[in-house]
Design a protein around this motif. Structure first.
Motif, mmCIF file in Angstrom:
data_model
loop_
_atom_site.group_PDB
_atom_site.id
_atom_site.type_symbol
_atom_site.label_atom_id
_atom_site.label_comp_id
_atom_site.label_asym_id
_atom_site.label_seq_id
_atom_site.Cartn_x
_atom_site.Cartn_y
_atom_site.Cartn_z
ATOM 1 N N ILE A 254 0.855 -1.049 -0.124
ATOM 2 C CA ILE A 254 -0.057 0.011 0.168
ATOM 3 C C ILE A 254 0.989 1.210 -0.104
ATOM 4 O O ILE A 254 0.667 2.152 -0.738
ATOM 5 N N ILE A 255 1.843 1.123 0.791
ATOM 6 C CA ILE A 255 2.814 2.503 0.942
ATOM 7 C C ILE A 255 3.534 2.530 -0.376
ATOM 8 O O ILE A 255 3.952 3.560 -0.706
ATOM 9 N N SER A 256 4.225 1.363 -0.521
ATOM 10 C CA SER A 256 5.193 1.494 -1.690
ATOM 11 C C SER A 256 4.290 2.031 -3.091
ATOM 12 O O SER A 256 5.020 2.833 -3.780
ATOM 13 N N THR A 257 3.267 1.748 -3.125
ATOM 14 C CA THR A 257 2.594 1.875 -4.470
ATOM 15 C C THR A 257 2.272 3.481 -4.337
ATOM 16 O O THR A 257 2.388 4.162 -5.470
ATOM 17 N N LEU A 258 1.740 3.659 -3.173
ATOM 18 C CA LEU A 258 1.364 5.089 -2.866
ATOM 19 C C LEU A 258 2.714 6.277 -3.272
ATOM 20 O O LEU A 258 2.610 7.167 -3.955
ATOM 21 N N ALA B 268 3.405 9.101 7.338
ATOM 22 C CA ALA B 268 3.413 8.708 8.673
ATOM 23 C C ALA B 268 2.831 7.160 8.989
ATOM 24 O O ALA B 268 3.601 6.680 9.814
ATOM 25 N N ILE B 269 2.124 6.761 7.888
ATOM 26 C CA ILE B 269 1.911 5.159 7.932
ATOM 27 C C ILE B 269 3.037 4.433 7.641
ATOM 28 O O ILE B 269 3.491 3.434 8.314
ATOM 29 N N GLY B 270 4.178 4.999 6.855
ATOM 30 C CA GLY B 270 5.133 4.310 6.359
ATOM 31 C C GLY B 270 6.308 4.478 7.541
ATOM 32 O O GLY B 270 6.700 3.242 7.838
ATOM 33 N N LEU B 271 6.061 5.503 8.360
ATOM 34 C CA LEU B 271 7.098 5.630 9.530
ATOM 35 C C LEU B 271 6.669 4.572 10.520
ATOM 36 O O LEU B 271 7.477 4.255 11.177
ATOM 37 N N THR C 139 10.762 7.124 2.027
ATOM 38 C CA THR C 139 9.879 6.293 2.682
ATOM 39 C C THR C 139 9.974 4.731 2.369
ATOM 40 O O THR C 139 9.792 3.731 3.203
ATOM 41 N N ILE C 140 10.117 4.669 0.893
ATOM 42 C CA ILE C 140 10.187 3.137 0.524
ATOM 43 C C ILE C 140 11.305 2.663 1.069
ATOM 44 O O ILE C 140 11.234 1.265 1.582
ATOM 45 N N VAL C 141 12.562 3.096 1.106
ATOM 46 C CA VAL C 141 13.732 2.665 1.419
ATOM 47 C C VAL C 141 13.521 2.242 2.983
ATOM 48 O O VAL C 141 13.920 1.274 3.567
ATOM 49 N N VAL C 142 12.822 3.273 3.619
ATOM 50 C CA VAL C 142 12.921 3.056 5.077
ATOM 51 C C VAL C 142 11.938 1.746 5.375
ATOM 52 O O VAL C 142 11.855 1.094 6.412
ATOM 53 N N LEU C 143 10.857 1.604 4.542
ATOM 54 C CA LEU C 143 10.004 0.310 4.595
ATOM 55 C C LEU C 143 10.594 -0.799 4.485
ATOM 56 O O LEU C 143 10.472 -1.859 5.304
#
Lengths: 377, 324
Positions: free
Chosen positions: A168-172, B228-231, B290-294
């Motif tokens: 969800i987050i990556s696609t966003l 925020a959700i990613g964090l 954010t992706i990297v952090v995920l």
């Protein structure tokens, strides 16, 4: 031993006590008509609530809805415009549908759409000469659009499959990145004299419209529906066939319904995740290609008013049925066309949000029987 | 030196909004409820806080209204996913649509509002004289920045060292066990989702009334709700790590702006100064990171075999088998 008896004492009730209580009992089977009834009911409730909010901010809901209806379905000309708006919604809606069917949350159709539009433009700007034939332009642009959309879908797919990164987050995030990526090209290398858009495509790179054949058949004049709509309908057929008539589609549905069973049955879930994400990305990318080649005829900043997000609701409202995507997308295309006519501007998005809420709330009626039980004294 | 002071100073301010939103989501997820509607709740908080402040002239009242607006929206999500047991992902997305749309409808004409009061700023005497740290952390900060400083240890203490925090974690990890001990799973979930909404509303209000005052339609929050959700995932549901991430991402936003004004970095000609169009790649940084952090968060989760609250995203139905 005596201690265990104390667990049988009824729990203390606190706060408000109603004279009745509501119980949800799982249904053993759902009547066939019920899902459609609840869907129609939730659309009605969403319209009603939106109307209430409109009254609150000082609007006239009846007039607004009437204006939307007339602007979207009032005559053949505007209906054709609605179909033009429905085209990208069908393709991005299928993109979401395919991924959702496997319980993959592809929120990235918007970014995949942009990459598809970029891929199609790449063919026009850097690959083919200005005087290439239609038969070269259109297939190559469609392929390129599909390919780059699929690339954009590959990223969250492989991240999910290999590293279990929340899709969800990556696609966003990839949506934002795609938007900025396209902005770079239209502001920079492809900019026409410093404006934020590319030069207009040569005529051979335009998808043919009905209006182009007005000389052969008079009533076609002014109709803007283009070949992209045919692509979209064909894509619906392809996705339907894929899901219902192939092993690949069976595995998608199996993973979606019961991932553990799929695992035990030896389905390669990681591979399926990547493939489905690429297919989903490709479909949305085709939507982007159809939009630049059929409507805008150039690439520019912000070509999508959020098709990829509306697609989520389209897929859900269609109950993940590929054929139902077409009428639902036409309805939402009409909403997009119609809501341009009225203020305030956030209305369409608000209606979509309320609709999605009433829709998923109504699903409780399909799965459970609601019982109101009197509480004895 | 001055460059980094500027970046970090702005980072603390921007990061404060991100901090509130992240902490709110963290609480809801700790209780087992995924709420993807943070962006929508933030926008609602932002617009109602700004609108109420403009109408009454009182920024504190505005902030309160913003918090309640965020909380009210989150209750909708809570009802749909806790009581009606609907899918949390779809409901959260619906909340984003609804919050964004409603904020745009309510914010019609607000962009041109003038003379809207903002929240006061303070400096901490003595501490603000410390070189480097003083101006970054303590000099001329919005009052909410200090609230943020206090919130971090308070939440950490609450989650890990109090009975209430224990109940919160139990409800998110193993609701059936919590239920059997007499903890009201439904009530607690409602409560923490509401807390998350209030904090998201606070984050929105902090932006429009203090950090970057004004209403700029949906660009007001610039995707902070999603970051925020990613964090939360990156932070492994730990408030201290979440705070570090929030301030880092806050700094990053300013960094991407300031980088365009520097001629050379460490003696190397700065390409972003000479080619304006490259700014778009700079602006990608927060989202790419954010992706990297995920990825980092997911790897840590795999390695340490811990991570998300076990019941995250699952509805709780008392007495149903197979439910955590």
């Amino acid at each position: 031993m005596t201690q265990s008896l104390s667990t049988h004492t009824p729990p203390k009730t606190r706060g408000l006590r109603l004279p009745f209580s509501v119980k949800l009992e799982p249904r053993l089977q759902t009547p066939k008509w019920l899902p459609w009834a609840t869907t129609i009911g939730s659309v009605a409730i969403a319209l009603f609530v939106t109307g209430l909010i409109l009254v609150y901010v000082g609007g006239d809901p009846i007039a607004s809805f009437r204006a939307i209806y007339m602007a979207a379905f009032g005559n053949l000309g505007v209906f054709s415009d609605t179909l033009v708006k429905a085209t990208p919604l069908i393709l991005t809606g299928l993109s979401c549908l395919l991924a959702f069917r496997m319980r993959l949350w592809n929120i990235g159709a918007e970014g995949q759409f942009y990459l598809g539009a970029w891929g199609a433009t790449l063919i026009v700007e850097n690959v083919l000469g200005k005087d290439a034939s239609v038969w070269l332009f259109i297939p190559l642009m469609a392929l390129s659009g599909f390919f780059f959309g699929a690339v954009w879908g590959f990223i969250p797919g492989i991240l999910k499959a290999r590293l279990n990164v929340n899709e969800i987050i990556s696609t966003l995030m990839l949506n934002y990145i795609a938007l900025l990526f396209v902005a770079y090209w239209v502001f920079g290398p492809w900019s026409e004299r410093g404006f934020q858009l590319t030069p207009t495509f040569p005529r051979a790179a335009w998808l043919p419209r009905l209006a182009d054949y007005a000389s052969l058949f008079k009533p076609f004049s002014g109709l803007t529906v283009h070949l992209g709509f045919v692509f979209a309908v064909l894509a619906c057929a392809a996705v339907w066939y894929l899901l219902t008539h192939t092993r690949f589609g069976y595995e998608i549905r199996l993973i979606g319904d019961n991932p553990n069973a799929a695992q035990y049955a030896g389905v390669n879930i990681a591979w399926m995740t990547v493939m489905v994400f690429m297919l989903a990305g490709g479909l949305a990318g085709l939507g982007g290609m159809s939009e630049v080649a059929g409507v805008v005829h150039r690439l520019q900043d912000r070509i999508s008013p959020g098709y990829g997000f509306t697609a989520i609701i389209v897929a859900w409202l269609a109950k993940l049925n590929p054929w139902a995507v077409i009428p639902v997308a036409i309805l939402f295309g009409g909403l997009l066309i119609g809501s341009r006519e009225i203020q305030p501007s956030g209305l369409a998005r608000m209606l979509q949000g309320i609709l999605l809420f009433t829709l998923i709330s109504s699903e409780v009626l399909n799965r459970y029987r609601i019982k109101i039980v009197r509480v004895g004294k | 030196m001055n460059f980094w002071v500027n970046v970090l100073t702005a980072g603390i301010s921007n990061g404060t909004a991100l901090l509130f939103a992240t902490m709110g989501e963290l609480l809801a997820e700790r209780a087992g409820v995924l709420n993807l509607g943070v962006e929508g709740m933030m926008l609602m908080g932002a617009v109602t806080a700004y609108g109420a402040a403009a109408a009454t002239g009182d920024p504190w009242l505005g902030l309160l209204v913003g918090m309640l607006a965020g909380g009210f929206l989150s209750l909708l999500h809570a009802f749909v996913v806790i009581s009606l047991r609907a899918d949390q992902v779809v409901s959260g997305l619906a909340l984003t649509f609804l919050g964004t749309g409603l904020a745009l409808v309510l914010g019609e004409g607000l962009a041109s509002a003038r003379g809207v009061p903002t929240l006061p700023t303070y400096s901490i005497p003595i501490l603000d004289a410390i070189p480097f740290l003083g101006p970054v952390l303590f000099d001329n900060k919005s009052v909410l920045v200090f609230v943020g400083y206090l919130l971090i240890p308070a939440l950490w203490f609450y989650i890990y060292r109090t009975r209430g925090g224990l109940h919160l974690r139990a409800v998110g990890e193993y609701p059936a066990a919590a239920d059997s001990l007499g903890i009201d799973v439904y009530a607690l979930r409602y409560f923490y989702v509401f807390c998350g909404g209030v904090l998201a509303g606070l984050a929105g209000g902090a932006i429009t009334l203090s950090i970057t005052p004004g209403w700029f339609s949906e660009f007001t929050t610039s995707g902070y709700g999603w970051i925020a959700i990613g964090l939360v995932i990156f932070a492994q549901w730990n408030p201290v790590r979440a705070a570090i991430g929030a301030y880092l991402f806050g700094s990053l936003r300013r960094f991407t702006l300031d980088m365009q004004g520097v001629q050379s970095v460490l003696g190397i000609a700065n390409p972003f100064f000479y080619d304006r169009n490259l700014q778009f790649f700079l602006e990608m940084l927060p989202y790419a990171l954010t992706i990297v952090v995920l990825i980092i968060g997911s790897r840590a989760a795999i390695r340490k075999r811990l991570g998300a609250p076990a019941a995250l995203g699952l509805p709780y139905v008392r007495g149903e088998r197979g439910m955590l």
